[in-house]
Scaffold this motif. Structure first.
Motif, short mmCIF file in Angstrom:
data_model
loop_
_atom_site.label_atom_id
_atom_site.label_comp_id
_atom_site.label_asym_id
_atom_site.label_seq_id
_atom_site.Cartn_x
_atom_site.Cartn_y
_atom_site.Cartn_z
N ARG A 53 0.81 -1.43 -0.49
CA ARG A 53 -0.15 -0.09 0.23
C ARG A 53 0.38 1.21 -0.33
O ARG A 53 0.27 2.89 0.08
CB ARG A 53 -0.90 0.02 1.65
N LEU A 54 2.20 1.18 0.66
CA LEU A 54 3.06 1.70 0.33
C LEU A 54 2.83 3.24 -1.32
O LEU A 54 3.31 3.86 -0.53
CB LEU A 54 3.51 2.67 1.35
N PHE A 55 3.78 2.36 -1.12
CA PHE A 55 4.10 2.06 -2.57
C PHE A 55 3.42 2.64 -3.84
O PHE A 55 3.24 3.07 -4.74
CB PHE A 55 5.20 0.73 -3.65
N SER A 56 2.39 1.49 -3.15
CA SER A 56 0.47 2.78 -4.64
C SER A 56 0.56 4.02 -3.51
O SER A 56 -0.46 4.55 -4.53
CB SER A 56 -0.16 1.41 -4.28
N GLY A 57 1.47 4.84 -3.26
CA GLY A 57 1.16 6.19 -2.68
C GLY A 57 -0.36 6.15 -1.81
O GLY A 57 -0.07 7.25 -1.37
N GLU A 58 -0.21 4.79 -0.66
CA GLU A 58 -0.88 5.12 0.64
C GLU A 58 -0.14 4.86 1.78
O GLU A 58 1.78 5.24 1.48
CB GLU A 58 -2.05 3.99 0.76
N LYS A 59 -0.83 5.84 2.94
CA LYS A 59 -0.16 5.10 4.29
C LYS A 59 0.68 3.56 5.03
O LYS A 59 -0.28 2.60 4.85
CB LYS A 59 -0.35 6.06 5.54
N LEU A 60 1.60 3.25 5.46
CA LEU A 60 2.31 2.25 6.12
C LEU A 60 1.05 0.92 7.14
O LEU A 60 0.83 0.85 6.84
CB LEU A 60 2.82 2.25 6.69
N PHE A 61 0.47 2.93 7.29
CA PHE A 61 -0.41 2.12 8.49
C PHE A 61 -2.18 2.48 8.39
O PHE A 61 -1.99 3.33 7.53
CB PHE A 61 -0.41 2.60 9.91
N GLN A 62 -3.53 1.49 8.87
CA GLN A 62 -4.20 1.97 8.43
C GLN A 62 -5.28 2.11 9.11
O GLN A 62 -4.42 1.22 10.70
CB GLN A 62 -5.25 0.98 7.04
N ASN A 63 -6.32 2.68 9.40
CA ASN A 63 -7.24 2.78 10.64
C ASN A 63 -8.56 2.08 10.79
O ASN A 63 -8.31 2.28 9.58
CB ASN A 63 -7.93 4.50 11.49
N ILE A 64 -8.25 1.23 11.36
CA ILE A 64 -9.90 0.14 11.51
C ILE A 64 -11.12 1.12 12.55
O ILE A 64 -10.22 1.39 13.91
CB ILE A 64 -9.48 -0.84 11.79
N TYR A 65 -12.45 1.28 11.96
CA TYR A 65 -12.72 2.36 13.20
C TYR A 65 -14.58 1.28 13.66
O TYR A 65 -14.40 0.77 12.14
CB TYR A 65 -13.11 3.44 12.27
N THR A 66 -14.63 0.42 14.43
CA THR A 66 -15.44 -0.35 15.03
C THR A 66 -17.22 0.42 15.33
O THR A 66 -16.04 1.07 17.11
CB THR A 66 -15.01 -1.46 15.87
N SER A 67 -18.46 0.45 15.63
CA SER A 67 -18.96 0.79 15.82
C SER A 67 -19.75 0.11 17.21
O SER A 67 -19.66 -1.19 16.91
CB SER A 67 -20.16 0.71 15.33
#
Length: 227
Positions: A53-67
């Motif tokens: 994902r980092l090479f595709s222009g996104e960040k190394l980490f992602q945030n998961i939001y749970t209700s």
């Protein structure tokens, strides 16, 4: 999950979640949310996927939001004047996006690196080499630069696109890079040396204002101001 996209030039997508439903976004993607949304920062499917994902222009980490404990609400805002589009992903209905297009998705959608198979695309195509691919099953939200124009290509039908204007395409489309014909056209035409050629069958989304073009347009004024 229910959602609505609000706004024109600076849109936001507001998602209404049932208890236990989860959304994934890049760091900084969340605009506002209800108090019962729990955030967890993760590499999401391992460090290998994270570097892809980092090479595709996104960040190394992602945030998961749970209700948690009941229905929840979370909003994701565009980072640049343009459009937010929703896409339904399923097996056999994968999507290819430009770099940095991913905004958010249901957690059942997987974001990965997509390489164009043709070496010429990698060396000269700019946007055509490293792209984003979404697979799995669920809804993904992508942000595009400026307004969006869509074309449905028949088998063998082609469209020639200036580098950077390709926003998204269905995974069954094929992409190649071709040189601009004629030495005079290449040197003095002002359109660059290469064009992206998309071949159907498939659907294509084109954007009217690539952020790279905007950056190039304002750069001389920034340099003048610095002097």
């Amino acid at each position: 999950m229910r959602y609505q996209i609000i706004g024109e030039s600076l849109p936001v997508v507001i998602c209404e979640l049932e208890s236990g439903e989860r959304m994934i976004t890049e760091g900084g993607g969340m605009a506002w949310m209800s108090p019962n949304m729990k955030m967890e920062t993760t590499t999401n499917r391992g460090i290998g996927k994270a570097f892809g994902r980092l090479f595709s222009g996104e960040k190394l980490f992602q945030n998961i939001y749970t209700s948690q404990g009941g229905p929840g609400m979370i909003a994701f805002a565009s980072s640049f004047p343009g459009s937010i589009r929703a896409f339904e992903i399923a097996p056999g209905q994968e999507m290819i996006f430009q770099k940095c297009a991913f905004l958010a998705s249901e957690d059942s959608v997987e974001l990965s690196l997509f390489f164009n198979k043709k070496l010429s695309s990698g060396l000269f195509g700019g946007e055509g080499f490293i792209l984003q691919k979404t697979s799995g099953r669920g809804i993904v939200f992508a942000e595009f630069d400026g307004h969006v124009v869509e074309y449905d290509l028949a088998p063998g039908q082609q469209i020639v696109v200036d580098t950077g204007h390709l926003a998204a395409m269905t995974a069954n489309c094929k992409m190649d890079i071709q040189t601009v014909p004629g030495v005079k056209n290449m040197l003095f035409g002002g359109e660059g040396l290469f064009n992206t050629v998309i071949t159907g069958p498939g659907h294509v989304w084109l954007q009217t204002m690539p952020i790279s073009n905007v950056a190039g347009a304002i750069q001389p004024y920034i340099m003048t101001t610095e002097k």
